[in-house]
Structure formats: C-alpha cells, structure tokens
Design an enzyme around this catalytic site. Structure first.
Site, PDB file in Angstrom:
ATOM      1  N   HIS A 131      -2.283   2.467  -5.177  1.00  0.00           N
ATOM      2  CA  HIS A 131      -3.419   2.032  -4.355  1.00  0.00           C
ATOM      3  C   HIS A 131      -4.082   0.806  -4.996  1.00  0.00           C
ATOM      4  O   HIS A 131      -5.311   0.756  -5.175  1.00  0.00           O
ATOM      5  CB  HIS A 131      -4.433   3.161  -4.191  1.00  0.00           C
ATOM      6  CG  HIS A 131      -5.277   3.022  -2.956  1.00  0.00           C
ATOM      7  ND1 HIS A 131      -5.691   4.094  -2.213  1.00  0.00           N
ATOM      8  CD2 HIS A 131      -5.786   1.935  -2.326  1.00  0.00           C
ATOM      9  CE1 HIS A 131      -6.414   3.680  -1.191  1.00  0.00           C
ATOM     10  NE2 HIS A 131      -6.489   2.356  -1.236  1.00  0.00           N
TER      11      HIS A 131
ATOM     12  N   GLU B  25      -3.666  11.308  -3.795  1.00  0.00           N
ATOM     13  CA  GLU B  25      -3.681  10.281  -4.838  1.00  0.00           C
ATOM     14  C   GLU B  25      -4.424  10.801  -6.058  1.00  0.00           C
ATOM     15  O   GLU B  25      -5.519  11.355  -5.908  1.00  0.00           O
ATOM     16  CB  GLU B  25      -4.337   8.995  -4.316  1.00  0.00           C
ATOM     17  CG  GLU B  25      -3.556   8.358  -3.175  1.00  0.00           C
ATOM     18  CD  GLU B  25      -4.199   7.080  -2.649  1.00  0.00           C
ATOM     19  OE1 GLU B  25      -5.265   6.671  -3.186  1.00  0.00           O
ATOM     20  OE2 GLU B  25      -3.654   6.479  -1.704  1.00  0.00           O
TER      21      GLU B  25
ATOM     22  N   ASP C 137       1.522   1.703  -0.765  1.00  0.00           N
ATOM     23  CA  ASP C 137       0.396   1.573  -1.677  1.00  0.00           C
ATOM     24  C   ASP C 137      -0.613   2.713  -1.513  1.00  0.00           C
ATOM     25  O   ASP C 137      -1.531   2.831  -2.316  1.00  0.00           O
ATOM     26  CB  ASP C 137      -0.315   0.231  -1.437  1.00  0.00           C
ATOM     27  CG  ASP C 137      -1.368  -0.068  -2.482  1.00  0.00           C
ATOM     28  OD1 ASP C 137      -1.050   0.040  -3.687  1.00  0.00           O
ATOM     29  OD2 ASP C 137      -2.507  -0.412  -2.106  1.00  0.00           O
TER      30      ASP C 137
END
Length: 322
Positions: free
Chosen positions: A283, A264, A259
């Site tokens: 996430h 990101e 996750d």
C-alpha cells in the site's frame, strides 16, 4: 471563526508537521499525538477545532469514534485520499477534507510501471541475467492497446494522461460521466460489465464506498479479456481477492500489480505471495519522498481558508466517499 484555532496533529511522526505549521501560522495553538491510543484522551481534554490525521498504522484500531464522538472537532483534515476508515459521519456536524490529487501522479506512475514490468517481461529478463543466458525475448507495446480505468478521479485522470502519451486507447468510468481530456470514452459506472471485455489493461482507482465494495467480483473478472493485465491502487474490498487469485493462477488474468488488499498487511499465508505473475507492494503507491509535505501544504492552504471564513477545498461527501 477564531483567529487561532486549536489543532491536533495526528501522525506517527509529527515533528515535521509541527515545524511546517509554526512556519506558516505561528499564532496557531496545537498539540501533537503520535499514536492511535492517545488520541481519544487528547481530543477530550484539549477539545480541538481541527484535527489533521494520517492513518499511519492501518485501519484496525484507528480511533474513529474519538474523531466523531461528543468532542468531535469541527474539521478533520485527512492526510491521505481515502476516507473509508472513517465510515459515515454527519457532514453538518463535522467537515472532512482529504488530500486527493497530492499523490495522483505517483500512483499513475506505479500503474504504468506495473504494466511495463510485464509487457517488457522484466521478470524473464532478470531470470536470464541471473542465469547468464542471452535469450532474445519479445516485448509488447502499450501503443494501440485499450486501457480501462475504473474510477476517473484525480488518479484515474493522471493515469489517462500518461496512457495517452504511450498511444493507448483510454476508456473510463465515473459516477457522473462527462467528456474528459485524455479519455476516449467516458462511461457511467453501471456500464462497467460491458467495458471489461474490451480492455487489454485495467486500472482500478475508485474509492471504497458501499457502492464499490465487491465491484470487481467473480463475474466481472470472468468477463475480462483473456490475458488482460490488471492494476489495483484503490482499496482492499473493491476487488474480490479470491476470485482474482483464481484468475491469475489460470492466467485468465495474465498479470497484476497489486498495492491494496482485503487484509493489510497481507498475511504470510496468502497464496498471492507465491504467484510469479503478481507484483505485491505494501500500500505504498502513493508514498513518495515529499508526499507528507505536499499533503500538509494542502492542509496549510485550507487552514488559511478556514481562518478567513472561506470554503475549504477537497471536502468529502460521506455518501460518495470523495
């Protein structure tokens, strides 16, 4: 302490926050800010005593310097659990609280769901369904297997309670080891390397601080039991992503539910996307239908303590990151 502190609500959608704040404390003065770029000027002009802030657009560009600059508020209420995007701060000047525990149950469900996804061979069943093939596949139980939880905070403890319901043996690490409910063995963080070969499943739920950056590296992954199933809901940077990819490709790590990532959003060129034995989620293991309201309700409770001159809950120690 003033009865009506000046508050800034910082999120990409502050309308519900404003509504909840007005309902609880009509006398509180506040401003709303819906971007990273606008926050520095608002803090300088409004001089808030309190900022409720959510990292809603990732870490790059987050206005950390404005929050801890010359017009820093006295209290920053972080809407999530992780505070690594704040770096270090002076706790004598600025109090930082977090929402640790608000999403612990949901994150635990994500981890156990990831484990079950692979032990029940959901990918294989889906392939057979698509091909209209009646193929009796073997499923594997969680009962009797060993789970290592790296970080027995709110999330780690929620994982342990659910794992015990499945009949698993639970090992765990924490900075200050002491007996804990639902955990068979609690070890010091320094014992991690010795615990890795014992685990059939590993869940990483530790915060990202200097001591945990690169905590799960090439040597630690090599020490894991062949065929281990792995889940990571910590922060990008705790796990060496390249080393984990290599282990997943060779199936030394049989499968993983991930996750969090070093970058990101996960870049399109990342080789992780192509691995069939990996769950990739953006996430979002802590994002459930009412998480924002639950987080803000914790802030509202803390605001009452602030206005009464009481100690706040969930104060973060910058040296520990929680």
């Amino acid at each position: 302490m003033p009865d009506t502190p000046r508050i800034v609500l910082h999120n990409n959608d502050t309308a519900p926050l404003a509504r909840w704040l007005r309902a609880a404390y009509p006398q509180a003065g506040f401003r709303e800010c819906n971007s990273y770029e606008a926050l520095p000027a608002l803090i300088e002009s409004y001089r808030p005593e309190i900022v409720y802030s959510v990292r809603f657009a990732g870490t790059p560009g987050f206005p950390r310097d404005a929050l801890f600059g010359p017009y820093s508020p006295r209290w920053i209420a972080n809407g999530g659990a992780g505070t690594d995007h704040y770096g270090q701060w002076d706790p004598q000047k600025t109090i930082v609280t977090n929402a640790a525990g608000v999403a612990a149950g949901m994150m635990a469900e994500y981890i156990l769901g990831g484990f079950l996804h692979f032990t029940l061979d959901i990918p294989g069943l889906q392939k057979d369904k698509a091909a209209r093939v009646w193929n009796a596949r073997k499923v594997r139980p969680l009962a009797g297997k060993s789970l290592l939880i790296v970080g027995l905070g709110h999330t780690g403890q929620a994982v342990s309670a659910r794992a015990k319901a499945f009949g698993m043996k639970v090992l765990g690490t924490r900075a200050r080891p002491e007996p804990m409910e639902h955990v068979d063995e609690v070890h010091a963080s320094d014992d991690l390397h010795d615990l890795l070969p014992r685990a059939d499943f590993i869940a990483v739920s530790t915060p990202l601080i200097p001591a945990t950056r690169g905590l799960i590296g090439k040597d630690e992954i090599a020490a894991m039991k062949p065929g281990v199933i792995f889940a990571d809901v910590s922060r990008g940077g705790v796990v060496d992503q390249s080393a984990l990819y290599d282990a997943l490709k060779t199936r030394h790590v049989a499968a993983a539910a991930l996750d969090v990532f070093e970058t990101e959003p996960l870049p399109e060129i990342s080789p992780l996307w192509a691995l069939e034995n990996v769950i990739i989620s953006p996430h979002c293991s802590s994002v459930y239908a009412d998480w924002e309201q639950a987080s803000f309700e914790l802030f509202i409770q803390n605001l009452g303590r602030w206005m009464r001159g009481e100690r706040l809950v969930n104060i973060v120690n910058p040296a520990r990151g929680y």
